[in-house]
Design a protein around this motif. Structure first.
Motif, mmCIF file in Angstrom:
data_model
loop_
_atom_site.group_PDB
_atom_site.id
_atom_site.type_symbol
_atom_site.label_atom_id
_atom_site.label_comp_id
_atom_site.label_asym_id
_atom_site.label_seq_id
_atom_site.Cartn_x
_atom_site.Cartn_y
_atom_site.Cartn_z
ATOM 1 N N GLN A 151 5.640 62.389 4.654
ATOM 2 C CA GLN A 151 4.415 62.155 3.895
ATOM 3 C C GLN A 151 4.509 62.836 2.538
ATOM 4 O OE1 GLN A 151 0.964 63.626 5.909
ATOM 5 N NE2 GLN A 151 -0.462 62.633 4.523
ATOM 6 N N ARG A 202 -2.525 68.673 -0.836
ATOM 7 C CA ARG A 202 -3.376 67.625 -0.294
ATOM 8 C C ARG A 202 -2.531 66.370 -0.110
ATOM 9 N NH1 ARG A 202 -4.539 63.357 -3.201
ATOM 10 N NH2 ARG A 202 -4.209 63.403 -5.428
ATOM 11 N N PRO A 203 -2.857 65.564 0.893
ATOM 12 C CA PRO A 203 -2.103 64.318 1.085
ATOM 13 C C PRO A 203 -2.292 63.380 -0.107
ATOM 14 C CG PRO A 203 -3.410 64.829 3.024
ATOM 15 C CD PRO A 203 -3.838 65.786 1.937
ATOM 16 N N ARG A 210 -2.628 59.598 -1.232
ATOM 17 C CA ARG A 210 -2.938 58.282 -0.666
ATOM 18 C C ARG A 210 -2.151 57.219 -1.408
ATOM 19 N NH1 ARG A 210 -8.997 57.688 -1.298
ATOM 20 N NH2 ARG A 210 -9.174 59.850 -1.881
ATOM 21 N N THR A 241 -1.517 53.837 -3.230
ATOM 22 C CA THR A 241 -2.422 52.978 -3.983
ATOM 23 C C THR A 241 -1.725 51.677 -4.348
ATOM 24 O OG1 THR A 241 -1.753 54.009 -6.051
ATOM 25 C CG2 THR A 241 -3.704 54.922 -4.976
#
Length: 95
Positions: free
Chosen positions: A11, A70-71, A73, A75
């Motif tokens: 991730q 923080r992850p 996301r 897009t």
């Protein structure tokens, strides 16, 4: 332990807090993550009530507390591309 469940190897995460060194302390002689930069999690492990991340490209012996990240996301710009399409193409996409 919920932070551990939300993160996984592979991730991408963004550094949101690069306050690794407190005022009056010398900076360690190793490269450190920089706020605003994105890194890939190579491995993670719970330890002492926190979750620690091993990040690419840092060496396998260097771990960072997950609270500094923080992850990211994924897009897509496809909705924006649709807005740029000629009017006839947009009507076909809506239908």
């Amino acid at each position: 332990m919920s932070a551990f469940c939300a993160l996984r190897a592979g991730q991408m995460v963004e550094c949101v807090d690069d306050g690794w060194v407190r005022a009056g302390q010398a900076a360690p002689p190793i490269p450190l993550p920089v706020s605003g930069c994105v890194y890939t999690i190579a491995d993670l492990k719970p330890f002492g009530g926190g979750v620690f991340l091993h990040l690419e490209p840092f060496g396998p012996e260097i771990w960072f507390l997950s609270a500094h990240f923080r992850p990211v996301r994924p897009t897509s710009i496809e909705p924006l591309r649709a807005l740029l399409a000629p009017q006839g193409e947009r009507e076909r996409e809506i239908a």
